[in-house]
Design a protein around this motif. Structure first.
Motif: not given
Length: 139
Positions: A28-41
């Motif tokens: 969520i909220g992906k940019t070229e450097r990072l994602s603001r939130v990553v959801v897994h499991e």
């Protein structure tokens, strides 16, 4: 870039590899450097959040960050009670008690997260506080 939905070849390769592995990762909220939130499991990993209005003092910046956290938590169907942990970086540890006034107003007092707070050199001189969260995501 390829013509396929604006993806880079490396993005398509990553998507194919994850599909082969049967791994579901939501970014969520992906940019070229990072994602603001990553959801897994059913766990959400937040990037460090900072205030948009950096003219505010540490209390104002903390409140802005916590409002952002609420927005991200809501977007993944979670809430404050599901925050598992928080790491807080302060430019000046002397602001610890002041930052805590905003923090205590915000947290679910019945379900407080694990937390660490440290003094740190932050990325820009007007950032007073940065907070990173990990939260459970409901089924």
């Amino acid at each position: 870039m390829t013509a396929r939905a604006g993806f880079h070849e490396k993005d398509l390769t990553s998507i194919a590899i994850l599909a082969e592995m049967d791994v579901k990762i939501e970014r969520i909220g992906k940019t070229e450097r990072l994602s603001r939130v990553v959801v897994h499991e059913k766990v959400a990993y937040f990037s460090g959040l900072t205030a948009d209005d950096r003219k505010q003092d540490v209390v104002g910046q903390t409140r802005q960050i916590l409002e952002k956290a609420d927005t991200f938590l809501e977007s993944i169907g979670s809430n404050r009670a599901a925050v598992l942990s928080a790491t807080i970086w302060l430019r000046d540890i002397a602001d610890f008690d002041r930052m805590n006034t905003a923090w205590i107003e915000w947290i679910d007092r019945n379900e407080p997260p694990a937390r660490a707070t440290v003094q740190a050199v932050l990325g820009l001189p007007d950032i007073q506080v940065e907070i990173q969260f990990t939260a459970a995501v409901p089924s």
